[in-house]
Design a protein around this motif. Sequence first.
Motif, mmCIF file in Angstrom:
data_model
loop_
_atom_site.group_PDB
_atom_site.id
_atom_site.type_symbol
_atom_site.label_atom_id
_atom_site.label_comp_id
_atom_site.label_asym_id
_atom_site.label_seq_id
_atom_site.Cartn_x
_atom_site.Cartn_y
_atom_site.Cartn_z
ATOM 1 N N SER A 79 0.263 7.486 -0.584
ATOM 2 C CA SER A 79 1.367 8.263 -1.143
ATOM 3 C C SER A 79 1.115 9.750 -0.995
ATOM 4 O O SER A 79 2.017 10.515 -0.623
ATOM 5 C CB SER A 79 1.560 7.896 -2.614
ATOM 6 N N SER A 80 -0.114 10.171 -1.277
ATOM 7 C CA SER A 80 -0.450 11.589 -1.153
ATOM 8 C C SER A 80 -0.283 12.079 0.280
ATOM 9 O O SER A 80 0.268 13.162 0.526
ATOM 10 C CB SER A 80 -1.889 11.809 -1.618
ATOM 11 N N LEU A 87 1.617 10.689 2.666
ATOM 12 C CA LEU A 87 3.033 10.655 3.020
ATOM 13 C C LEU A 87 3.771 11.854 2.445
ATOM 14 O O LEU A 87 4.659 12.417 3.090
ATOM 15 C CB LEU A 87 3.667 9.358 2.519
ATOM 16 N N ASN A 88 3.416 12.258 1.239
ATOM 17 C CA ASN A 88 4.065 13.414 0.614
ATOM 18 C C ASN A 88 3.790 14.699 1.381
ATOM 19 O O ASN A 88 4.659 15.565 1.499
ATOM 20 C CB ASN A 88 3.595 13.574 -0.839
ATOM 21 N N ARG A 135 -2.733 2.762 -2.375
ATOM 22 C CA ARG A 135 -1.401 3.327 -2.611
ATOM 23 C C ARG A 135 -1.453 4.807 -2.965
ATOM 24 O O ARG A 135 -0.626 5.591 -2.496
ATOM 25 C CB ARG A 135 -0.680 2.543 -3.696
ATOM 26 N N SER A 136 -2.420 5.181 -3.789
ATOM 27 C CA SER A 136 -2.538 6.581 -4.178
ATOM 28 C C SER A 136 -2.830 7.468 -2.976
ATOM 29 O O SER A 136 -2.223 8.527 -2.806
ATOM 30 C CB SER A 136 -3.630 6.740 -5.243
ATOM 31 N N ARG A 193 8.609 3.387 -1.189
ATOM 32 C CA ARG A 193 9.071 4.223 -0.084
ATOM 33 C C ARG A 193 9.157 3.443 1.229
ATOM 34 O O ARG A 193 9.912 3.808 2.124
ATOM 35 C CB ARG A 193 8.108 5.402 0.080
ATOM 36 N N TYR A 194 8.403 2.357 1.321
ATOM 37 C CA TYR A 194 8.355 1.607 2.585
ATOM 38 C C TYR A 194 9.740 1.145 3.019
ATOM 39 O O TYR A 194 10.081 1.216 4.206
ATOM 40 C CB TYR A 194 7.427 0.407 2.440
ATOM 41 N N SER A 227 0.816 -1.210 0.000
ATOM 42 C CA SER A 227 0.000 0.000 0.000
ATOM 43 C C SER A 227 0.852 1.262 0.000
ATOM 44 O O SER A 227 0.450 2.287 -0.562
ATOM 45 C CB SER A 227 -0.933 0.008 1.219
ATOM 46 N N VAL A 228 2.008 1.200 0.640
ATOM 47 C CA VAL A 228 2.911 2.354 0.685
ATOM 48 C C VAL A 228 3.742 2.440 -0.586
ATOM 49 O O VAL A 228 4.009 3.522 -1.120
ATOM 50 C CB VAL A 228 3.822 2.280 1.930
ATOM 51 N N GLY A 229 4.197 1.290 -1.088
ATOM 52 C CA GLY A 229 5.024 1.281 -2.287
ATOM 53 C C GLY A 229 6.507 1.257 -1.961
ATOM 54 O O GLY A 229 6.916 0.906 -0.847
#
Length: 217
Positions: free
Chosen positions: A192-193, A195-196, A188-189, A90-91, A86-88
Motif C-alpha cells: 500500500s505504501s 502504491l501510494n 499489505r502495508s 485497490r486491486y 496483499s494489495v487490498g
Amino acid sequence: MKRFSIRAGLVFGMTMALLPVAGAGISAPAAFAQSAPASAVSAPIQTLYKALDQVQNAHSSFADRSQMVAGAVDQAYDLEAVLKASVGLRYDSLSPSDKQNLLAAFRNFTIARYVSSFKPGSGARFTVSPSVTDAPAGGGKIVETHIGSDDSMPGTAVSYIMHNEGGAWKITDVLLSDSRISQAAAQRSDFSSTLNSGGVQGLINVLNRKVQSYSKD
C-alpha cells in the motif's frame, strides 16, 4: 553449512499483522471442500517442498534453480488471490493490463524469494502434517507444516490456507509461526505504501529490484 531464514525468506517486509477473519456462510464449493481428503489438500504443498528440496541440493545457477521452482509455485499457489489480498481493496480498481503486469512481477518475486531462501547447502527439512483443519472462514483448509534443519527440528511452523478453485487446491495465504501471522496481511502495508508513492509501476519496480537482489545474494 549455510542457514536459511524462514521469516526473512517468506515475508516481504517487517510489518506484521494477524490474519483477518472474513466472510460468512458456506457456499457449495466450500461444502465440497469440507469433505476433501487431506492428501488432496496438501498435495500442492508436497510438490512445492519437493522442488525446494531439489534446489537446495542443486549446485546450479540462480536462473536454473528458478526454473526448477517456477512450475511448483504455479501449481501450488493461486498467485492472483495472494496478490489481491496483499494489495487490498485497490486491486479491483486496477486496469486489466496493470493487473497482468503486476501479477507477472509478483510471480517472479515469489519464485526468486524461495530460491534465495533455500540456497544450495541450506539443509532445510520439510514436514507436512497428515491431517488438515478447517480455515476460520470461507470454507478453506489449513495445512500445518514445519521447516527446520537436522539440529533444529521440528523447526519453524509454516501453515498454508488452501482453497479449491475449479477442482484444484491452491495456496491463498501463508501463516508464519504459532501466532498465525499472515503473509498477505504483512505484505499489505508495504504494498500500500509503495502504491501510494509510486503507483502500480512503482510496486513493479520494487518487486523487480528485489528479484535482482535475491539473484545476487
